[in-house]
Design an enzyme around this catalytic site. Structure first.
Site, PDB file in Angstrom:
ATOM      1  CB  SER A 204      69.929  41.337  36.834  1.00  0.00           C
ATOM      2  OG  SER A 204      69.981  40.266  37.763  1.00  0.00           O
TER       3      SER A 204
ATOM      4  CG  HIS B 103      61.562  43.909  39.359  1.00  0.00           C
ATOM      5  ND1 HIS B 103      62.831  44.161  39.844  1.00  0.00           N
ATOM      6  CD2 HIS B 103      61.471  42.554  39.245  1.00  0.00           C
ATOM      7  CE1 HIS B 103      63.477  43.021  40.008  1.00  0.00           C
ATOM      8  NE2 HIS B 103      62.687  42.029  39.650  1.00  0.00           N
TER       9      HIS B 103
ATOM     10  CG  MET C  70      62.260  35.949  43.115  1.00  0.00           C
ATOM     11  SD  MET C  70      63.381  34.553  43.266  1.00  0.00           S
ATOM     12  CE  MET C  70      64.832  35.167  42.445  1.00  0.00           C
TER      13      MET C  70
HETATM   14  P1  AMP Z   1      62.882  38.409  39.555  1.00  0.00           P
HETATM   15  O1  AMP Z   1      62.529  39.327  40.685  1.00  0.00           O
HETATM   16  O2  AMP Z   1      64.297  38.530  39.098  1.00  0.00           O
HETATM   17  O3  AMP Z   1      62.415  36.998  39.779  1.00  0.00           O
HETATM   18  O4  AMP Z   1      62.027  38.934  38.303  1.00  0.00           O
HETATM   19  C1  AMP Z   1      60.652  39.146  38.395  1.00  0.00           C
HETATM   20  C2  AMP Z   1      60.133  39.455  37.016  1.00  0.00           C
HETATM   21  O5  AMP Z   1      60.791  40.621  36.517  1.00  0.00           O
HETATM   22  C3  AMP Z   1      60.372  38.339  35.995  1.00  0.00           C
HETATM   23  O6  AMP Z   1      59.241  38.235  35.135  1.00  0.00           O
HETATM   24  C4  AMP Z   1      61.590  38.833  35.261  1.00  0.00           C
HETATM   25  O7  AMP Z   1      61.700  38.332  33.946  1.00  0.00           O
HETATM   26  C5  AMP Z   1      61.320  40.322  35.243  1.00  0.00           C
HETATM   27  N1  AMP Z   1      62.553  41.076  35.023  1.00  0.00           N
HETATM   28  C6  AMP Z   1      63.675  41.051  35.788  1.00  0.00           C
HETATM   29  N2  AMP Z   1      64.618  41.850  35.235  1.00  0.00           N
HETATM   30  C7  AMP Z   1      64.068  42.386  34.111  1.00  0.00           C
HETATM   31  C8  AMP Z   1      64.535  43.280  33.105  1.00  0.00           C
HETATM   32  N3  AMP Z   1      65.762  43.787  33.125  1.00  0.00           N
HETATM   33  N4  AMP Z   1      63.697  43.590  32.087  1.00  0.00           N
HETATM   34  C9  AMP Z   1      62.445  43.067  32.036  1.00  0.00           C
HETATM   35  N5  AMP Z   1      61.961  42.223  32.941  1.00  0.00           N
HETATM   36  C10 AMP Z   1      62.748  41.889  33.962  1.00  0.00           C
END
Ligand code: AMP
Length: 291
Positions: free
Chosen positions: A187, A39, A32
């Site tokens: 995050s 990421h 996102m």
């Molecule tokens: P998001 O942009 O938050 O929707 O996350 C995109 C992808 O990155 C998803 O598969 C999340 O699980 C992964 N992700 C986000 N934060 C982390 C993190 N700290 N460690 C590993 N994977 C992450």
């Protein structure tokens, strides 16, 4: 700058088709945006497994509830493109909401039991939105490998179920949680935290670490491991959605950690909802080896 930024589904599909026609394999990392090292670690893992890596940046409206943070979700397309470029991502799919949900769109994907507990209970419709957008993205990109983070542990299981049930020819790779040097799980939402809340946010990883250490010492009672983790967050959290140990592949309730189990936390620090987890026996205590 990355090789190409594609806004339309047909352009993204054409780029992936071209990579396949020239004998390549397509790796995919859906995000996102507002990207961080977590990421980028996923992108590197995709790069190690596929010759052509596409990342997507799409803040998916159908996975946000009416009172959630869709409109204020952090966005930084230029910064994201530079980061993705630096790890060798070949193309970025950055569609508009109307591209993904054009007029007349009416199909939704609902995954069953694994989407119901934990976040499923607190974010109605969330996993339906996730499963729907990931199914759309898989249909557009046609990856042979897709990388997801264990940070969103329930989401990972929902995607695995979706892939099996709908026969998507995709290998799902689970990447371990990437943490800040003090242990906080990275995050995009950490940007919302005030300096004071940033300190309080460490209570999640401290609670998980304490529970994982007790597990390593032989504690197997699920309620006791939950109690240890909860004690850490309840001192500082504005509210707690859950601190629960569950079977790590099905998320079914457990009383003893005999097979694999995940201990997962969701709570609010200030107004920011944070999640974190540890998989017993798989993850080391998350603060081990940190100053
Ligand atoms: P998001 O942009 O938050 O929707 O996350 C995109 C992808 O990155 C998803 O598969 C999340 O699980 C992964 N992700 C986000 N934060 C982390 C993190 N700290 N460690 C590993 N994977 C992450």
């Amino acid at each position: 700058m990355v090789a190409s930024v594609l806004n339309r589904a047909d352009e993204a599909r054409a780029a992936c088709d071209a990579a396949c026609r020239s004998g390549g394999t397509v790796g995919f990392v859906p995000t996102m945006g507002a990207l961080h090292e977590g990421h980028l670690a996923l992108a590197r893992a995709a790069k190690a497994r596929a010759s052509f890596v596409m990342a997507s940046i799409f803040v998916n409206p159908t996975q946000f509830g009416p009172s959630e943070d869709l409109s204020r979700y952090p966005r930084d397309l230029e910064g994201d493109l530079a980061k993705l470029s630096s790890v060798g991502v070949d193309a970025v799919f950055a569609p508009t909401p109307i591209e993904m949900y054009p007029a007349g769109d009416q199909t939704r994907v609902r995954v069953g039991a694994v989407a119901e507990p934990l976040c499923g209970g607190f974010r109605p419709g969330h996993f339906e939105g996730v499963a729907t957008v990931v199914a759309k993205l898989f249909a557009i990109v046609g990856p042979s490998v897709a990388v997801f983070g264990r940070k969103d542990y329930q989401q990972l299981l929902v995607i695995r179920r979706l892939v099996r049930d709908l026969f998507f020819p995709v290998e799902v790779i689970a990447h371990p949680i990437v943490r800040e040097s003090d242990g906080l799980a990275m995050s995009s939402r950490n940007a919302y935290l005030s300096a004071e809340d940033r300190k309080k946010a460490l209570s999640l990883v401290r609670g998980l670490d304490a529970a994982a250490r007790r597990f390593a010492q032989g504690e197997r009672r699920a309620r006791e491991l939950e109690r240890i983790a909860r004690e850490s967050v309840e001192r500082v959290a504005t509210s707690i959605d859950y601190v629960e140990a569950r079977a790590d592949e099905t998320l079914e309730p457990i009383t003893e950690v005999s097979g694999g189990a995940v201990l997962a936390i969701a709570c609010r620090i200030g107004t920011t909802r944070l999640i974190d987890n540890v998989v017993f026996g798989v993850d080391a205590p998350p603060l081990a080896g940190r100053g």
